[in-house]
Design a protein around this motif. Structure first.
Motif, PDB file in Angstrom:
ATOM      1  N   ASN A  84       0.634  -1.105   0.335  1.00 13.18           N
ATOM      2  CA  ASN A  84       0.219   0.044  -0.008  1.00 13.18           C
ATOM      3  C   ASN A  84       1.073   1.645  -0.137  1.00 13.18           C
ATOM      4  O   ASN A  84       0.777   2.077   0.803  1.00 13.18           O
ATOM      5  CB  ASN A  84      -1.187   0.505   0.981  1.00 13.18           C
TER       6      ASN A  84
ATOM      7  N   THR B   8       7.506 -10.751   5.171  1.00 17.01           N
ATOM      8  CA  THR B   8       5.964  -9.642   5.549  1.00 17.01           C
ATOM      9  C   THR B   8       4.660 -10.584   5.226  1.00 17.01           C
ATOM     10  O   THR B   8       4.737 -11.183   4.311  1.00 17.01           O
ATOM     11  CB  THR B   8       5.764  -8.150   3.818  1.00 17.01           C
ATOM     12  N   LEU B   9       3.373  -9.673   6.148  1.00 21.83           N
ATOM     13  CA  LEU B   9       2.580 -10.614   6.314  1.00 21.83           C
ATOM     14  C   LEU B   9       1.900  -9.460   5.009  1.00 21.83           C
ATOM     15  O   LEU B   9       1.440  -8.903   5.582  1.00 21.83           O
ATOM     16  CB  LEU B   9       2.070 -10.476   7.647  1.00 21.83           C
ATOM     17  N   PHE B  10       1.340 -10.390   4.360  1.00 21.10           N
ATOM     18  CA  PHE B  10       0.028  -9.460   3.607  1.00 21.10           C
ATOM     19  C   PHE B  10      -1.641 -10.310   3.805  1.00 21.10           C
ATOM     20  O   PHE B  10      -1.827 -11.001   4.385  1.00 21.10           O
ATOM     21  CB  PHE B  10       0.232 -10.315   1.856  1.00 21.10           C
ATOM     22  N   ARG B  11      -2.386  -8.619   3.583  1.00 17.80           N
ATOM     23  CA  ARG B  11      -3.976  -9.154   3.528  1.00 17.80           C
ATOM     24  C   ARG B  11      -4.288  -9.142   2.521  1.00 17.80           C
ATOM     25  O   ARG B  11      -4.094  -8.416   1.646  1.00 17.80           O
ATOM     26  CB  ARG B  11      -3.960  -8.234   4.900  1.00 17.80           C
ATOM     27  N   PRO B  12      -5.787  -9.635   2.837  1.00 14.55           N
ATOM     28  CA  PRO B  12      -6.847  -9.483   1.722  1.00 14.55           C
ATOM     29  C   PRO B  12      -6.984  -7.455   1.429  1.00 14.55           C
ATOM     30  O   PRO B  12      -7.633  -7.016   2.224  1.00 14.55           O
ATOM     31  CB  PRO B  12      -8.055 -10.049   1.678  1.00 14.55           C
TER      32      PRO B  12
ATOM     33  N   ASP C  15      -4.891  -5.813   0.151  1.00 11.76           N
ATOM     34  CA  ASP C  15      -3.169  -5.423  -0.058  1.00 11.76           C
ATOM     35  C   ASP C  15      -3.121  -5.427  -1.874  1.00 11.76           C
ATOM     36  O   ASP C  15      -3.285  -5.609  -2.142  1.00 11.76           O
ATOM     37  CB  ASP C  15      -2.530  -5.632   0.489  1.00 11.76           C
TER      38      ASP C  15
ATOM     39  N   ILE D  28      -3.679  -8.222  -3.237  1.00  4.54           N
ATOM     40  CA  ILE D  28      -4.406  -9.422  -2.502  1.00  4.54           C
ATOM     41  C   ILE D  28      -5.919  -9.476  -2.760  1.00  4.54           C
ATOM     42  O   ILE D  28      -6.152  -9.091  -2.496  1.00  4.54           O
ATOM     43  CB  ILE D  28      -4.000  -9.457  -1.245  1.00  4.54           C
TER      44      ILE D  28
ATOM     45  N   GLN E  64      -9.865 -10.924  -2.947  1.00  5.92           N
ATOM     46  CA  GLN E  64     -10.776 -10.981  -0.878  1.00  5.92           C
ATOM     47  C   GLN E  64     -10.765 -12.629  -1.323  1.00  5.92           C
ATOM     48  O   GLN E  64     -11.033 -13.283  -2.141  1.00  5.92           O
ATOM     49  CB  GLN E  64     -11.942 -10.126  -1.294  1.00  5.92           C
TER      50      GLN E  64
ATOM     51  N   THR F 139      -1.628 -13.966  -7.205  1.00  6.59           N
ATOM     52  CA  THR F 139      -1.434 -13.754  -5.521  1.00  6.59           C
ATOM     53  C   THR F 139      -2.773 -14.209  -5.000  1.00  6.59           C
ATOM     54  O   THR F 139      -3.553 -14.563  -5.869  1.00  6.59           O
ATOM     55  CB  THR F 139      -1.390 -12.525  -4.654  1.00  6.59           C
TER      56      THR F 139
ATOM     57  N   SER G 298      -6.488 -15.775  -2.101  1.00  9.23           N
ATOM     58  CA  SER G 298      -6.723 -15.502  -0.555  1.00  9.23           C
ATOM     59  C   SER G 298      -7.602 -16.694  -0.716  1.00  9.23           C
ATOM     60  O   SER G 298      -8.091 -17.479  -1.398  1.00  9.23           O
ATOM     61  CB  SER G 298      -7.399 -14.908  -0.199  1.00  9.23           C
TER      62      SER G 298
END
Length: 268
Positions: free
Chosen positions: A11, A36-40, A42, A63, A65, A252, A254
């Motif tokens: 981001n 690094t921790l990626f999140r939906p 990002d 990433i 959803q 990527t 999820s």
């Protein structure tokens, strides 16, 4: 890639620069591990360098959803007709709920993880992962409406259908609703392990949410990796790329997943 590194931006903010590690096994293989921790949701930018900055490449991805509701999995040991008679198989019925009011792209993965608890020291070893072949010939979504049987391998000489080896699909046939995938694998087995140990095997069913470009890339790889692809009669394969300054594709995902204990075998 000697003297290389990958810088990660999430981001718009830099989160880390990871250096290439030199791993020596049967062959030299450079490796770069990201922390690094990626999140939906990002937005990810990766910038790679090699040979002390002489070469540079980068890409940007987002990433996706995940599916909002949990998936449900039913299993059944059954027989499936194969080329040379009936084959002992495990059937999976996987119910998923589509993310509403948007076009969605998915991938199905079934992973087996074996463990052994040593009879000598009581230590649990594993997991030892493997990925059984998914037989999707009876599912209308995974075959995009081209259902097949074992007879088609023998008599479908002019069939122009490429198998969905990567098990990717869209929500086009169940948009804003639910659907139950029906697939098969070989029966999970612990052959090759010491029967004097306590043996365990888990099966994890994973439904990945992926982007449209990643879906298109995996569809292209279905063709390139398939024995059914015929360069003479079929359209040329265009492989999507999203790397600037180089070649390749970075995808990527999820996911929602369910893990089932399939084997719990005490020492014999």
């Amino acid at each position: 890639m000697a003297n290389g590194s990958i810088t990660v931006y999430v981001n718009g903010e830099k989160t880390e620069t990871a250096q290439v590690e030199k791993l020596y096994n049967s062959s030299y293989e450079p490796n770069c591990t990201l922390k690094t921790l990626f999140r939906p949701g990002d937005h990810i930018r990766l910038e790679a360098t090699a040979e002390d900055g002489l070469y540079r490449a980068g890409c940007e991805v987002e990433i996706p959803q995940p599916i909002g509701e949990s998936i449900h999995v039913d299993t059944l040991r059954t027989l499936l007709r194969a080329s040379y008679g009936m084959k002992d198989c495990m059937q999976y019925k996987i119910t998923i709920h589509d993310r509403p009011d948007e076009k969605n792209y998915y991938r199905l993965i079934i992973e087996e993880n074996a463990y052994r608890i040593s009879s000598e020291d009581g230590i649990k070893y594993g997991p030892f992962p493997s990925y059984p072949e998914i037989i999707n010939q009876e599912d209308i979504v995974l075959t995009d409406g081209h259902l097949t049987t074992a007879d088609d391998e023998e008599f479908g000489i002019l069939d122009m259908t490429v198998q969905n080896l990567n098990n990717v699909f869209t929500d086009g046939r169940f948009e804003n609703g639910s659907y139950t995938l029906k697939v098969y694998t070989s029966v999970p087995s612990m052959s090759g392990f010491n029967k004097k140990d306590h043996l365990l095997l888990d099966v994890t069913v994973r439904v990945l949410s992926i982007s449209q470009p990643y879906y298109r890339y995996l569809r292209a790889m279905n063709c390139l990796d398939s024995d059914d692809y015929n360069e003479t009669f079929m359209e040329p394969v265009i492989v999507p790329q999203n790397v600037s300054g180089g070649l390749g594709f970075i995808g990527t995902s999820s996911e929602q997943q369910v893990t089932l204990r399939m084997i719990d075998q005490p020492p014999l």
